[in-house]
Design a protein around this motif. Sequence first.
Motif, PDB file in Angstrom:
ATOM      1  N   GLY A 162       1.080  -2.054   0.011  1.00 13.21           N
ATOM      2  CA  GLY A 162      -0.039   0.186  -0.133  1.00 13.21           C
ATOM      3  C   GLY A 162       0.782   1.464  -0.283  1.00 13.21           C
ATOM      4  N   THR A 163       0.033   2.628   0.068  1.00 17.49           N
ATOM      5  CA  THR A 163       0.411   3.890   0.091  1.00 17.49           C
ATOM      6  C   THR A 163       0.427   4.512   1.604  1.00 17.49           C
ATOM      7  N   GLY A 164       0.975   5.226   1.983  1.00 17.84           N
ATOM      8  CA  GLY A 164       1.118   5.953   3.357  1.00 17.84           C
ATOM      9  C   GLY A 164       2.101   6.351   4.106  1.00 17.84           C
ATOM     10  N   SER A 165       2.331   6.344   5.059  1.00 12.24           N
ATOM     11  CA  SER A 165       3.247   6.546   5.841  1.00 12.24           C
ATOM     12  C   SER A 165       3.525   4.856   7.275  1.00 12.24           C
ATOM     13  N   THR A 166       2.567   4.666   6.563  1.00 11.62           N
ATOM     14  CA  THR A 166       2.287   3.470   7.811  1.00 11.62           C
ATOM     15  C   THR A 166       2.538   2.339   6.619  1.00 11.62           C
ATOM     16  N   ALA A 167       2.252   2.293   5.309  1.00  9.28           N
ATOM     17  CA  ALA A 167       2.830   1.788   4.476  1.00  9.28           C
ATOM     18  C   ALA A 167       4.255   1.569   4.284  1.00  9.28           C
ATOM     19  N   VAL A 190      -0.822  -5.214   1.776  1.00  7.70           N
ATOM     20  CA  VAL A 190      -1.132  -3.925   3.099  1.00  7.70           C
ATOM     21  C   VAL A 190      -0.826  -3.177   3.215  1.00  7.70           C
ATOM     22  N   ASP A 191      -1.706  -2.945   3.679  1.00  6.50           N
ATOM     23  CA  ASP A 191      -1.958  -1.197   3.479  1.00  6.50           C
ATOM     24  C   ASP A 191      -2.329  -0.708   4.992  1.00  6.50           C
ATOM     25  N   GLY A 192      -2.355   0.628   4.950  1.00  4.64           N
ATOM     26  CA  GLY A 192      -2.540   1.716   5.684  1.00  4.64           C
ATOM     27  C   GLY A 192      -4.224   2.047   5.913  1.00  4.64           C
ATOM     28  N   ALA A 193      -4.949   2.490   6.301  1.00  5.44           N
ATOM     29  CA  ALA A 193      -6.731   3.720   6.494  1.00  5.44           C
ATOM     30  C   ALA A 193      -6.260   4.385   7.647  1.00  5.44           C
ATOM     31  N   ASP A 194      -7.184   4.809   6.343  1.00  2.17           N
ATOM     32  CA  ASP A 194      -7.405   6.955   7.184  1.00  2.17           C
ATOM     33  C   ASP A 194      -8.201   6.271   8.774  1.00  2.17           C
ATOM     34  N   GLY A 252      -7.890   6.776   1.040  1.00  2.00           N
ATOM     35  CA  GLY A 252      -7.552   7.887   0.218  1.00  2.00           C
ATOM     36  C   GLY A 252      -6.497   9.088   0.616  1.00  2.00           C
ATOM     37  N   GLY A 253      -6.355   9.340   2.142  1.00  2.00           N
ATOM     38  CA  GLY A 253      -5.515  10.854   2.532  1.00  2.00           C
ATOM     39  C   GLY A 253      -4.482  10.095   2.052  1.00  2.00           C
ATOM     40  N   GLY A 254      -3.394   9.755   0.786  1.00  3.58           N
ATOM     41  CA  GLY A 254      -2.838   9.589  -0.001  1.00  3.58           C
ATOM     42  C   GLY A 254      -3.036  10.397  -1.118  1.00  3.58           C
ATOM     43  N   GLY A 255      -4.448   9.588  -1.646  1.00  6.07           N
ATOM     44  CA  GLY A 255      -4.699  10.268  -2.748  1.00  6.07           C
ATOM     45  C   GLY A 255      -4.561   8.828  -3.655  1.00  6.07           C
ATOM     46  N   ALA A 256      -3.995   7.683  -3.226  1.00  7.27           N
ATOM     47  CA  ALA A 256      -3.610   6.651  -3.979  1.00  7.27           C
ATOM     48  C   ALA A 256      -4.711   5.865  -3.776  1.00  7.27           C
ATOM     49  N   LEU A 257      -5.743   5.896  -3.396  1.00  5.81           N
ATOM     50  CA  LEU A 257      -7.457   4.680  -2.909  1.00  5.81           C
ATOM     51  C   LEU A 257      -7.452   4.578  -4.716  1.00  5.81           C
ATOM     52  N   THR A 258      -7.388   4.711  -5.832  1.00  6.60           N
ATOM     53  CA  THR A 258      -7.751   4.302  -7.282  1.00  6.60           C
ATOM     54  C   THR A 258      -6.775   2.342  -7.473  1.00  6.60           C
ATOM     55  N   ARG A 259      -5.714   2.969  -7.158  1.00  2.27           N
ATOM     56  CA  ARG A 259      -4.554   1.794  -6.989  1.00  2.27           C
ATOM     57  C   ARG A 259      -4.706   0.699  -5.993  1.00  2.27           C
ATOM     58  N   GLU A 260      -5.086   1.610  -4.670  1.00  2.05           N
ATOM     59  CA  GLU A 260      -5.139   0.682  -3.427  1.00  2.05           C
ATOM     60  C   GLU A 260      -6.521  -0.352  -4.045  1.00  2.05           C
ATOM     61  N   LYS A 261      -7.613  -0.280  -3.796  1.00  2.00           N
ATOM     62  CA  LYS A 261      -8.889  -0.677  -4.467  1.00  2.00           C
ATOM     63  C   LYS A 261      -8.526  -1.759  -5.452  1.00  2.00           C
TER      64      LYS A 261
HETATM   65  C1  5RP Z   1      -3.121   6.515   1.349  1.00  2.00           C
HETATM   66  C2  5RP Z   1      -3.843   5.984   1.694  1.00  2.00           C
HETATM   67  C3  5RP Z   1      -3.467   5.394   3.224  1.00  2.00           C
HETATM   68  O1  5RP Z   1      -2.952   3.872   3.550  1.00  2.00           O
HETATM   69  C4  5RP Z   1      -4.282   6.099   4.602  1.00  2.00           C
HETATM   70  O2  5RP Z   1      -4.025   7.561   3.967  1.00  2.00           O
HETATM   71  C5  5RP Z   1      -3.775   6.364   5.905  1.00  2.00           C
HETATM   72  O3  5RP Z   1      -1.975   7.110   6.002  1.00  2.00           O
HETATM   73  P1  5RP Z   1      -1.228   7.054   7.125  1.00  2.00           P
HETATM   74  O4  5RP Z   1      -0.776   5.142   6.988  1.00  2.00           O
HETATM   75  O5  5RP Z   1       0.341   7.736   6.533  1.00  2.00           O
HETATM   76  O6  5RP Z   1      -2.126   7.159   8.079  1.00  2.00           O
HETATM   77  O7  5RP Z   1      -5.098   5.430   2.035  1.00  2.00           O
HETATM   78  O8  5RP Z   1      -4.058   6.888  -0.391  1.00  2.00           O
END
Ligand code: 5RP
Length: 218
Positions: free
Chosen positions: A27-32, A80-84, A95-104
Amino acid sequence: MDQNELKKQVAKAALEYVEVGTIVGVGTGSTANYFIDALADIKGKLEGTVASSVASADRLRGHGIPVMDLNAAGELSIYVDGADESTKHLHLIKGGGGALTREKIVAGAAKKFICIADESKLVDVLGAFPLPIEVIPMARSFVAREMTKRGGTPVLRENFTTDNGNLILDIHNLKIMDPVSLEHELNDIPGIVTVGIFAIRPADVLLLGTKDGVKTLT
Ligand code: 5RP
């Protein structure tokens, strides 16, 4: 422990779910990002990865971890990915990071979706975090009006273009009582590419980083 330590802890815990010799969706984001850094320690055990964003692909390659095209990879063992936000039913806002389409897409291609998050992300009702919606640029105003009719307050994400060349509307003031039906309903609005509700295909496991250690929700 601060929020970043909780994210790091939960990202490391996700390594338990990585099966040797398989392809892992990332996934994408700081946790990923913490998961990517942890994955570097076991990179020799992986066949490869599929990334949900250009940023994650760059980070994976920076660690010498092979990144594959999803079309070449076929079914993935895990994603494996994070969530808002997440409910206890593992319905998510992402989608907080804007990557929701590829994430889904990558989540959909995986046998198991492992969501990793710090405890602040667990909520009773989705919607306090503005719901990201990826839209085709020409549909921006139409989709915004449709969301206003549904009680939301759409805000265009300024100076942001997705990896797919589209825009993001962040929808404030929603209280999402039935995430599955709202996801179905919004999926039917022309011009919406992806809705940041992940409920039709929720996470299978939520690893939650807490001050008392990692909690597992299924
Ligand atoms: C990105 C996401 C991230 O998983 C979501 O924004 C959580 O981010 P972070 O791990 O930085 O808190 O959906 O599009």
